[in-house]
Design an enzyme around this catalytic site. Structure first.
Site, PDB file in Angstrom:
ATOM      1  N   CYS A 121       0.822  -1.203   0.000  1.00 21.36           N
ATOM      2  CA  CYS A 121       0.000   0.000   0.000  1.00 21.36           C
ATOM      3  C   CYS A 121       0.866   1.268   0.000  1.00 21.36           C
ATOM      4  CB  CYS A 121      -0.960  -0.043   1.192  1.00 21.36           C
ATOM      5  SG  CYS A 121      -2.317   1.119   1.111  1.00 21.36           S
ATOM      6  N   HIS A 122       0.615   2.192   0.942  1.00 25.74           N
ATOM      7  CA  HIS A 122       1.384   3.429   1.039  1.00 25.74           C
ATOM      8  C   HIS A 122       2.808   3.215   1.564  1.00 25.74           C
ATOM      9  CE1 HIS A 122      -2.665   5.333   0.962  1.00 25.74           C
ATOM     10  NE2 HIS A 122      -2.028   6.372   0.443  1.00 25.74           N
ATOM     11  N   GLY A 123       3.141   2.000   1.994  1.00 22.57           N
ATOM     12  CA  GLY A 123       4.483   1.737   2.511  1.00 22.57           C
ATOM     13  C   GLY A 123       5.568   2.097   1.508  1.00 22.57           C
TER      14      GLY A 123
END
Length: 197
Positions: A121-123
């Site tokens: 995801c946003h990682g």
């Protein structure tokens, strides 16, 4: 074979599932996961968030359960050589912890040593903050991060919601709905073999 030691980078409002499911799943098969957050000590708690798609043009965000930090951030800085992999969980946390030079140094260590790097995801925003980490690499992430991936020389892969993508030692996924496939591929990269009898 001994279990591996994984460093999980988190911040306040990191995605709940991407902390709890990953940590508990890896620990269930014998790996150690140290959940760290800048300036937090072992035993401290962080707030988490829950992102979902409910028919709007973008995801919604709701409060999740608090998550426990189980390793003091400052301790980890001097122990990076002892870790086998790093995991950048998604949600809101990556947006701000990626600006911390200490977090960037940690990511750079895993990149330069060729150790496994896991992101969901946003990682991927954490990886973007360190020049060269995703340059020329193909990664899956939330589509909203695709322009940033391209801006730093990476290649965005539009993964299915339950699909993971592997590029060498890097495993990535679009979001928490992909956690089963994502963790399965992370385990393969770690050399973990699960046998059913």
């Amino acid at each position: 074979m001994n279990g591996k030691k994984i460093l999980m980078l988190c911040g306040e409002f990191t995605e709940e599932y991407e902390i709890f499911v990953f940590q508990q799943g890896m620990e269930a098969v014998g790996h150690t996961v140290h959940v760290v957050c800048p300036d937090k000590n072992a035993g401290d708690m962080i707030a988490t968030s829950l992102h979902d798609f409910e028919g709007h043009q973008t995801y919604t965000e709701k409060p999740g359960h608090n998550a426990e930090i189980n390793k003091t951030f400052a301790e980890v800085e001097g122990e990076l050589d002892s870790y086998d992999a790093v995991y950048a969980a998604g949600g809101r946390g990556p947006e701000y912890i990626r600006t911390d030079p200490r977090v960037q140094t940690m990511v750079r260590h895993f990149h330069e040593t060729g150790k496994p790097i896991f992101t969901i995801c946003h990682g991927v925003q954490i990886l973007m903050a360190v020049p060269g980490v995703i340059k020329g690499r193909t990664v899956a992430c939330l589509p909203a991060c695709a322009p940033e991936v391209a801006a730093v020389g990476g290649i965005y892969y539009d993964a299915g919601p339950k699909e993971a993508y592997v590029d060498g030692n890097m495993v990535s996924g679009k979001g928490w709905t992909a956690l089963a496939a994502f963790m399965r591929e992370c385990l393969k990269v770690l050399g973990t073999e699960i046998r059913h009898t």
